[in-house]
Design a protein around this motif. Structure first.
Motif, PDB file in Angstrom:
ATOM      1  N   ILE A 275      32.860  69.258  79.050  1.00  0.00           N
ATOM      2  CA  ILE A 275      33.343  68.188  76.967  1.00  0.00           C
ATOM      3  C   ILE A 275      33.086  69.217  76.169  1.00  0.00           C
ATOM      4  O   ILE A 275      34.696  68.642  75.771  1.00  0.00           O
ATOM      5  N   THR A 276      33.713  71.026  76.237  1.00  0.00           N
ATOM      6  CA  THR A 276      33.659  71.615  75.926  1.00  0.00           C
ATOM      7  C   THR A 276      35.357  71.494  75.138  1.00  0.00           C
ATOM      8  O   THR A 276      36.230  71.152  74.219  1.00  0.00           O
ATOM      9  N   GLY A 374      26.666  54.636  72.546  1.00  0.00           N
ATOM     10  CA  GLY A 374      26.685  55.756  73.383  1.00  0.00           C
ATOM     11  C   GLY A 374      26.694  55.483  75.004  1.00  0.00           C
ATOM     12  O   GLY A 374      27.304  53.702  75.341  1.00  0.00           O
ATOM     13  N   GLY A 375      26.565  55.811  76.165  1.00  0.00           N
ATOM     14  CA  GLY A 375      26.822  55.938  77.136  1.00  0.00           C
ATOM     15  C   GLY A 375      24.899  56.180  78.049  1.00  0.00           C
ATOM     16  O   GLY A 375      23.973  57.647  77.654  1.00  0.00           O
ATOM     17  N   ILE A 376      24.624  56.014  79.602  1.00  0.00           N
ATOM     18  CA  ILE A 376      23.276  56.044  79.620  1.00  0.00           C
ATOM     19  C   ILE A 376      24.250  56.281  81.717  1.00  0.00           C
ATOM     20  O   ILE A 376      24.801  55.542  82.428  1.00  0.00           O
ATOM     21  N   GLN A 377      23.297  57.038  82.408  1.00  0.00           N
ATOM     22  CA  GLN A 377      23.912  57.722  83.657  1.00  0.00           C
ATOM     23  C   GLN A 377      22.511  57.697  84.153  1.00  0.00           C
ATOM     24  O   GLN A 377      21.767  58.628  83.519  1.00  0.00           O
ATOM     25  N   ILE A 378      22.467  57.158  85.358  1.00  0.00           N
ATOM     26  CA  ILE A 378      21.082  56.610  85.872  1.00  0.00           C
ATOM     27  C   ILE A 378      21.904  58.009  87.231  1.00  0.00           C
ATOM     28  O   ILE A 378      22.383  57.446  88.475  1.00  0.00           O
ATOM     29  N   THR A 401      31.814  61.254  83.891  1.00  0.00           N
ATOM     30  CA  THR A 401      31.400  60.164  83.665  1.00  0.00           C
ATOM     31  C   THR A 401      31.323  59.851  82.455  1.00  0.00           C
ATOM     32  O   THR A 401      31.092  58.748  81.466  1.00  0.00           O
ATOM     33  N   PHE A 402      29.859  61.006  81.654  1.00  0.00           N
ATOM     34  CA  PHE A 402      29.378  61.051  80.259  1.00  0.00           C
ATOM     35  C   PHE A 402      31.433  61.201  79.534  1.00  0.00           C
ATOM     36  O   PHE A 402      32.041  60.863  78.456  1.00  0.00           O
ATOM     37  N   THR A 403      32.260  61.853  80.356  1.00  0.00           N
ATOM     38  CA  THR A 403      33.449  62.398  79.757  1.00  0.00           C
ATOM     39  C   THR A 403      34.467  61.331  79.123  1.00  0.00           C
ATOM     40  O   THR A 403      34.968  60.639  77.888  1.00  0.00           O
ATOM     41  N   ASN A 404      34.455  59.998  79.977  1.00  0.00           N
ATOM     42  CA  ASN A 404      35.475  59.345  79.944  1.00  0.00           C
ATOM     43  C   ASN A 404      34.505  57.678  78.704  1.00  0.00           C
ATOM     44  O   ASN A 404      35.112  57.216  78.570  1.00  0.00           O
ATOM     45  N   GLY A 411      37.780  55.075  71.461  1.00  0.00           N
ATOM     46  CA  GLY A 411      38.596  54.321  71.099  1.00  0.00           C
ATOM     47  C   GLY A 411      39.877  54.888  71.519  1.00  0.00           C
ATOM     48  O   GLY A 411      40.920  54.627  71.315  1.00  0.00           O
ATOM     49  N   LEU A 412      39.971  55.621  72.487  1.00  0.00           N
ATOM     50  CA  LEU A 412      40.729  56.369  73.272  1.00  0.00           C
ATOM     51  C   LEU A 412      41.486  55.075  73.861  1.00  0.00           C
ATOM     52  O   LEU A 412      41.148  54.785  74.948  1.00  0.00           O
TER      53      LEU A 412
END
Length: 550
Positions: A275-276, A374-378, A401-404, A411-412
Motif C-alpha cells: 500500500i505504501t 470501501g471493499g470487503i475480502q473474505i 485485492t485491496f489495492t485494486n 476513480g482511476l
C-alpha cells in the motif's frame, strides 16, 4: 294667606348645592412655548440620535462581492479548459531531419484521429531528456512537462511496428524496421499512422472520461466527442462508485473474525510492501492516513441470513442481494469519518471453520466493492481452520485485492496498463472537476447573495471569493500550459476557499431571519415611548391650527 313671594335664597339658589363648571385656566404663551420645546427636543433626540444609532446597530454588513465576475465563472465565460499533452519522441538512431519529418507526419495523423479539440497531443523532440531522467525524475516534473516518452528503437525482426508500454514508467517503446522510416518527400507513413493510433488508444479512456465530465456540467466549455452508450454507462458507473475528490483520505484496514483466531496479523509489513508505494505515487494528488484494527468475536447482524451450503461447489455461499447487510454496523467498530477527509474502509473477514470456504453464490467471488464506502475480502484458509496469525505472505493476495479496490474507489481509469499514465490522467480529471465545481459554487453564492438581501456578508467571505477567483485564473492558465499538477493544486485551493465562503457561519445563521422577527422584538420597546410622543405632537399641531385660524 301665605306669602307667595319667593325668598331671596330661593331666587338665587343655594351656594352649597350649585355645581362648579369652571375649567382649568387656559395655558399661557410661556407654557405653550415650553411644551413645544420639550416635544421638539424629544423629536430631535429621536431623529438625530436614536435613528442613526438604531440604523447603525441593526444594519446587516454586506461586503462587496464581484457578482458579475462570479456569474461569468459559473456560466463558463471566463475559462475554456484545454488539455495539451506533450509527448516527447526520442529518436537517437535516425537523423534530426528524419525525426522532425516523422514527428510532423505523426502529428498530422493524430490531428485527423482526434475528435476532442480541447484534448490534444503535441509531439516534441526529446533532445534534453534521457532514459535515466524519465525513470528517476519526480512525479511533478513528469506530469507538468511530459505526459509520455516515445522511444524509437530500430530492429530487424519486426516487419511491422510493435509497441511496449512500461507498467511503472510513462515510456512507450516503438520497435520498427529501418525501411519503415518515411522519406522527406513522403506525406504518409505506415509508421507514423501506427504510432498515432497507438497514442490515441493509450489516451482514449482519458478523453472519454473528460467528455463525460464536461457533459455533466451546466455549461459546455468546449466541443467534445460523442460517447457510445456503452462507454457512457461505464463512465456513469465509475462516477457513482468512486469517492468525490478530497485533499486527504483516511484508510482503515480491519480484520474481523467470529472466533478467537486469528489473533494477530502482519499488517504493518503488508502495508509497507503493497500500500505504501501506491500511496507515495498518489501523493501529488491527495494525502493519505492509515490505521488498522483487529476485532475478534465479530458476528453477523441477527437479521443477516446464514450462509447456505452449496453441494456442487462444496462451499458456503452468500446471495448477492444479501451483501448489503454483510456489515454489522451496530457491533463492528467502523467509524464513518476519521479526521478531515472521508474514510475508506477495507475489511478482511475470516469466517468460522464450520462456514469455510465462504463465497458469493452468483459468481464464486470472495471479495466485492461497496460504492463510496470501501471493499470487503473474505479470507478462506487453505486448511479449513483459521490460523492463529496471518503472515505477510498470507496477506499478499489480500493486499493486492485491496489495492485494486482502492484505485477503483479513487476513480482511476482502467487503461492504459502504465500506472504513471493513469495517475496523470487522474490528475487532469480532478483538476478539471475542481475548476467546474468551484465555478458552480461561485454562481450559487452570487445567486444566494442577490436573493437574500438580509444575510450578512463578512469580509472573510469577500477575501475567500477573491482568493477563489485568483486561484481559478491560475488553474485555468496552468491547464492551457500543460502544467496539470500545478493546475490541480490551484484548483484544490479554489475549491476549499469557495466552500469556506459559501458555508460561512455568520451567513448561514441569518438566512432564516425574516423582518417579522425584528418587528416582534422592537415593538414592545418602542411602543410605550412612541404613543405619548405622537399623541402630544398631534394635539400641539391641532392647537397651532386653531390659533392660526383665530
Amino acid at each position: 294667606m301665605p306669602d307667595a313671594t319667593p325668598s331671596s335664597s330661593e331666587q338665587t339658589g343655594s351656594p352649597a348645592t350649585a355645581p362648579n363648571r369652571r375649567g382649568p385656566p387656559p395655558p399661557t404663551k410661556q407654557e405653550i412655548s415650553n411644551t413645544q420645546r420639550v416635544l421638539l427636543s424629544f423629536w430631535a433626540v429621536v431623529i438625530f440620535l436614536g435613528l442613526p444609532i438604531w440604523w447603525k446597530t441593526t444594519t446587516v454588513y454586506r461586503a462587496s462581492l464581484p457578482l458579475d465576475v462570479m456569474k461569468d465563472w459559473s456560466q463558463g465565460n471566463v475559462c475554456q479548459p484545454t488539455f495539451p499533452l506533450r509527448v516527447a519522441v526520442e529518436a537517437s538512431h535516425i537523423t534530426p531531419q528524419e525525426a522532425q519529418h516523422l514527428i510532423k507526419t505523426t502529428q498530422h495523423a493524430l490531428d485527423d484521429l482526434n475528435e476532442f479539440s480541447a484534448h490534444h497531443l503535441r509531439l516534441v523532440v526529446a533532445t534534453s531528456l534521457s532514459n535515466e531522467t524519465m525513470e528517476t525524475e519526480d512525479a511533478n516534473v513528469l506530469e507538468d512537462d511530459i505526459a509520455l516518452l516515445v522511444r524509437l528503437k530500430s530492429t530487424t525482426s519486426s516487419p511491422t511496428p510493435s509497441f511496449n508500454l512500461h507498467t511503472f514508467s510513462p515510456i512507450l517503446d516503438v520497435f520498427y524496421g529501418q525501411n519503415q522510416i518515411p522519406s522527406s518527400s513522403s506525406g504518409v507513413s505506415p509508421l507514423a499512422s501506427s504510432i498515432a493510433k497507438e497514442l490515441q488508444s493509450i489516451f482514449a479512456e482519458e478523453q472519454a472520461t473528460l467528455t463525460h465530465l464536461l457533459s455533466s456540467i451546466s455549461w459546455k466549455p468546449t466541443q467534445t466527442s460523442t460517447l457510445s452508450p456503452e462507454m457512457a454507462s461505464t463512465m456513469t458507473r465509475r462516477s457513482t462508485r468512486s469517492f468525490k475528490y478530497a485533499p486527504t483520505y483516511h484508510l482503515t484496514f480491519s480484520l474481523f473474525t467470529p472466533n478467537s483466531a486469528p489473533s494477530d496479523w502482519a499488517i504493518e509489513s503488508a502495508l509497507s510492501h503493497h500500500i505504501t508505494p501506491l500511496l507515495r505515487a498518489l501523493s501529488p494528488i491527495s494525502n493519505f492516513t492509515i490505521d488498522s484494527q483487529l476485532q475478534m468475536y465479530a458476528h453477523f447482524s441477527p437479521t443477516f441470513p446464514d450462509p447456505a451450503y452449496d453441494p456442487e461447489s462444496k462451499s458456503y455461499t452468500l446471495n448477492t442481494s444479501d451483501l448489503s447487510g454483510f456489515i454489522n454496523a451496530a457491533d463492528w467498530p467502523l467509524s464513518p469519518s476519521i479526521g478531515a477527509g472521508p474514510t475508506i474502509n477495507f475489511i478482511l473477514y475470516v469466517p468460522a471453520p464450520h462456514q469455510t470456504p465462504l463465497l458469493v453464490r452468483e459468481n464464486g467471488a470472495s471479495s466485492w466493492l461497496i460504492p463510496q464506502w470501501g471493499g470487503i475480502q473474505i479470507f478462506n484458509p487453505p486448511t479449513g481452520s483459521a490460523p492463529s496469525s496471518l503472515s505477510a505472505d498470507d496477506l499478499s493476495p489480500v493486499m493486492q485485492t485491496f489495492t485494486n479496490q482502492l484505485l477503483s474507489l479513487l476513480g482511476l481509469p482502467n487503461s492504459p496498463s502504465s500506472l504513471p499514465v493513469r495517475l496523470s490522467t487522474l490528475t487532469r480529471v480532478h483538476a478539471a472537476s475542481l475548476i467546474f465545481s468551484a465555478s458552480d459554487t461561485l454562481g450559487a453564492l452570487a445567486r444566494l447573495t442577490k436573493s437574500l438581501p438580509n444575510i450578512p456578508i463578512p469580509n472573510t467571505v469577500a477575501h475567500s471569493v477573491d482568493s477563489t477567483i485568483a486561484h481559478l485564473h491560475a488553474a485555468c492558465g496552468h491547464l492551457r500550459q500543460g502544467r496539470f499538477a500545478a493546475a490541480l493544486q490551484d484548483a484544490r485551493v479554489a475549491e476549499a476557499e469557495v466552500e469556506r465562503a459559501f458555508f460561512e457561519r455568520s451567513m448561514v445563521g441569518q438566512v432564516y431571519f425574516p423582518d417579522e422577527h425584528k418587528v416582534a422584538v422592537y415593538l414592545p420597546l418602542l411602543g410605550p415611548i412612541a404613543v405619548p410622543l405622537v399623541t402630544n405632537s398631534v394635539r400641539e399641531w391641532r392647537r397651532w391650527r386653531l390659533a392660526r385660524r383665530g
